[in-house]
Design an enzyme around this catalytic site. Sequence first.
Site, PDB file in Angstrom:
ATOM      1  N   CYS A 113      13.897  11.179   6.879  1.00  0.00           N
ATOM      2  CA  CYS A 113      13.694  10.710   8.255  1.00  0.00           C
ATOM      3  C   CYS A 113      14.967  10.850   9.090  1.00  0.00           C
ATOM      4  CB  CYS A 113      13.208   9.272   8.259  1.00  0.00           C
ATOM      5  SG  CYS A 113      14.301   8.133   7.404  1.00  0.00           S
ATOM      6  N   GLU A 115       9.311   1.793  11.201  1.00  0.00           N
ATOM      7  CA  GLU A 115      10.349   2.792  10.892  1.00  0.00           C
ATOM      8  C   GLU A 115       9.657   4.144  10.927  1.00  0.00           C
ATOM      9  OE1 GLU A 115      13.341   1.816  10.612  1.00  0.00           O
ATOM     10  OE2 GLU A 115      13.403  -0.188   9.741  1.00  0.00           O
ATOM     11  N   LYS A 117       0.887  -1.179   0.000  1.00  0.00           N
ATOM     12  CA  LYS A 117       0.000   0.000   0.000  1.00  0.00           C
ATOM     13  C   LYS A 117       0.918   1.219   0.000  1.00  0.00           C
ATOM     14  CE  LYS A 117      -1.902   3.080   1.816  1.00  0.00           C
ATOM     15  NZ  LYS A 117      -1.625   4.462   1.364  1.00  0.00           N
ATOM     16  N   GLU A 140       9.181  16.974  14.789  1.00  0.00           N
ATOM     17  CA  GLU A 140       9.710  16.723  13.444  1.00  0.00           C
ATOM     18  C   GLU A 140       9.027  17.677  12.462  1.00  0.00           C
ATOM     19  OE1 GLU A 140       8.584  13.061  11.384  1.00  0.00           O
ATOM     20  OE2 GLU A 140      10.662  12.801  10.767  1.00  0.00           O
TER      21      GLU A 140
HETATM   22  P1  NAD Z   1       2.278   8.805   7.110  1.00  0.00           P
HETATM   23  O1  NAD Z   1       2.375   8.115   8.403  1.00  0.00           O
HETATM   24  O2  NAD Z   1       1.305   9.914   6.963  1.00  0.00           O
HETATM   25  O3  NAD Z   1       1.906   7.775   5.939  1.00  0.00           O
HETATM   26  C1  NAD Z   1       2.712   6.661   5.641  1.00  0.00           C
HETATM   27  C2  NAD Z   1       1.845   5.582   5.016  1.00  0.00           C
HETATM   28  O4  NAD Z   1       0.912   5.122   5.981  1.00  0.00           O
HETATM   29  C3  NAD Z   1       1.032   6.037   3.821  1.00  0.00           C
HETATM   30  O5  NAD Z   1       1.013   5.021   2.851  1.00  0.00           O
HETATM   31  C4  NAD Z   1      -0.360   6.230   4.412  1.00  0.00           C
HETATM   32  O6  NAD Z   1      -1.396   6.090   3.482  1.00  0.00           O
HETATM   33  C5  NAD Z   1      -0.390   5.111   5.422  1.00  0.00           C
HETATM   34  N1  NAD Z   1      -1.360   5.278   6.512  1.00  0.00           N
HETATM   35  C6  NAD Z   1      -1.805   6.422   7.083  1.00  0.00           C
HETATM   36  N2  NAD Z   1      -2.705   6.145   8.048  1.00  0.00           N
HETATM   37  C7  NAD Z   1      -2.819   4.798   8.110  1.00  0.00           C
HETATM   38  C8  NAD Z   1      -3.590   3.894   8.898  1.00  0.00           C
HETATM   39  N3  NAD Z   1      -4.424   4.335   9.834  1.00  0.00           N
HETATM   40  N4  NAD Z   1      -3.439   2.580   8.681  1.00  0.00           N
HETATM   41  C9  NAD Z   1      -2.588   2.107   7.744  1.00  0.00           C
HETATM   42  N5  NAD Z   1      -1.854   2.910   6.958  1.00  0.00           N
HETATM   43  C10 NAD Z   1      -1.953   4.236   7.136  1.00  0.00           C
HETATM   44  O7  NAD Z   1       3.762   9.257   6.768  1.00  0.00           O
HETATM   45  P2  NAD Z   1       4.235  10.204   5.565  1.00  0.00           P
HETATM   46  O8  NAD Z   1       3.778  11.593   5.855  1.00  0.00           O
HETATM   47  O9  NAD Z   1       3.860   9.552   4.279  1.00  0.00           O
HETATM   48  O10 NAD Z   1       5.829  10.086   5.704  1.00  0.00           O
HETATM   49  C11 NAD Z   1       6.604  10.935   6.455  1.00  0.00           C
HETATM   50  C12 NAD Z   1       7.006  10.298   7.773  1.00  0.00           C
HETATM   51  O11 NAD Z   1       7.701   9.068   7.536  1.00  0.00           O
HETATM   52  C13 NAD Z   1       7.960  11.139   8.605  1.00  0.00           C
HETATM   53  O12 NAD Z   1       7.564  11.121   9.944  1.00  0.00           O
HETATM   54  C14 NAD Z   1       9.308  10.423   8.436  1.00  0.00           C
HETATM   55  O13 NAD Z   1      10.239  10.641   9.459  1.00  0.00           O
HETATM   56  C15 NAD Z   1       8.880   9.012   8.361  1.00  0.00           C
HETATM   57  N6  NAD Z   1       9.912   8.176   7.722  1.00  0.00           N
HETATM   58  C16 NAD Z   1      10.626   7.303   8.501  1.00  0.00           C
HETATM   59  C17 NAD Z   1      11.640   6.535   7.941  1.00  0.00           C
HETATM   60  C18 NAD Z   1      12.435   5.565   8.774  1.00  0.00           C
HETATM   61  O14 NAD Z   1      13.070   4.701   8.189  1.00  0.00           O
HETATM   62  N7  NAD Z   1      12.422   5.645  10.093  1.00  0.00           N
HETATM   63  C19 NAD Z   1      11.925   6.662   6.584  1.00  0.00           C
HETATM   64  C20 NAD Z   1      11.173   7.560   5.820  1.00  0.00           C
HETATM   65  C21 NAD Z   1      10.160   8.303   6.404  1.00  0.00           C
END
Ligand code: NAD
Length: 495
Positions: A291, A257, A182, A389
């Site tokens: 991240c 992550e 997804k 963040e």
């Molecule tokens: P997000 O949490 O908004 O979304 C990530 C994914 O989760 C998307 O595909 C979204 O559709 C899905 N999602 C959202 N709500 C959900 C739910 N209730 N159930 C299942 N899936 C759901 O994150 P984002 O804004 O896309 O990404 C940015 C974030 O990701 C930042 O906080 C960043 O630090 C983090 N990040 C972490 C790493 C790491 O390796 N630690 C790497 C890259 C990004």
Amino acid sequence: MLLKHQAQKDISLYINGEFTKSISGTMFNNVNPFTNEVINQVAEGRSGDIEQAVKAAKQAFVEGPWKTMKVKKRLAYINRIADLIDEEVENIAYLESLDTGLPISQTRKMVSRASENFRFYARMVESRLVGETYQVDDEFINYTIHQPVGVAGLITPWNAPFMLETWKVAPALATGNTVVLKPAELSPLTANKLAEIIHKAELPKGVFNIVHGFGETAGAALVKHPDVTLISFTGETITGSTIMKNGADTLKRFSMELGGKSPIIVFDDADLDRALDACVWGIYSFNGERCTANSRLFLHENIKEKFIAALKQRVANIKVGDPLAEETQVGPLIHKEHWEKVKGYLEIAKEEGAEVITGEIPASLQKGNFVSPTIILNVDNNMRVAQEEIFGPVLTVLTFKEEADVIKMANDVKYGLAGYVWTNDIKRGHRVAHQVDSGMLWVNAQNVRDLRTPFGGSKHSGIGREGGHYSFEFYTEQKIIHVAIGEHHIPQFGK
Ligand code: NAD
């Protein structure tokens, strides 16, 4: 030659080896962050589509040849995917930049890393997916084996989409699982390309499936599905916690992550030129939507004036512009809403009494979601801009006198993903690296990753480690088999 921002064909779901519309027929707009115009429309999957994808993946796992085929054959598929990615690096990098606003010079490298993700896991499975044996006197030989777990649900963010999707898909498939991906709704283009590539590589039907759609509907349905055995999630910390709650009833195995607010600590004996290069790259690359970004700079009092002066000069020279232009270093942020959030933090910083140093966005870029590379000075560690963040091209700067104080400040935050220490005192370098609470530390280095090493965060930045053989703990079930080779004692009840 400047690449053009062109509309793309609409995107379907990919289920059981076929590109298909969603059950509802609903589509959502995919928007270009540079122009805020619609690039294309994307099929919106919901719980019914997840149901179909999971059914296909389960059938492929239970009945299909994927987990039982000879490992060499399975890995030949994995290497074929890598070859097909390499053939299309330019095109995939173009689509990624169009969709996310990430500069093309950076997406090209991310795409090359994506093919290496597949090659790397093909090598790892061949060389490191090995068990252990335990001899117990002359009575037993016990040995461990690794087996695929089942249907892997993979949920990914928009900030480095293709690289992060492949980082999960490669180990999941190479170890014999089947997959439902997804991808983030804000960056579907290259996920769709991955489906096309996997289709071309002729993986058996149902082994790999994609359901586009929103988190609260498609993502949540995947997390709650009883036939999905594990969820690997990359995204925001708050989403991670919602997902864990939603997966509790079906006892999901999770890899998390999550977000970060990583410190870069520069001591007064450091190689300041290299520390400056690393600091500027570490926060402003990937548009600051990274991240592991070093979003909190801690400067030793003795060097703060010199370092900040050099920093201001460098930041003012960063080339902000069209993500498809070769020379662009910082492009537009992914979406208007995210742009508003990042801009909002600049206002919060001012309200909190910090000094915000930022540039003007030229009129020619006004349609895009641009935030000029920004430095925030006079920051106190309790301020929101030092704790939360921001996920944009924004660096908060703090100062310190004593080693113990900077460690305390660096750790006084809920996150613990990465950390960077700059000093030429070898003992101090190790000492500080050991004491900063984070999953990953770099000493006198920018974020150079060795794929064999564990990747992941501590505290609110994540649970578990992926990368190298560490991914096997997550993507495989380890089974212990006890074999009696002698006449061990067996109690004789009722004899
Ligand atoms: P997000 O949490 O908004 O979304 C990530 C994914 O989760 C998307 O595909 C979204 O559709 C899905 N999602 C959202 N709500 C959900 C739910 N209730 N159930 C299942 N899936 C759901 O994150 P984002 O804004 O896309 O990404 C940015 C974030 O990701 C930042 O906080 C960043 O630090 C983090 N990040 C972490 C790493 C790491 O390796 N630690 C790497 C890259 C990004």
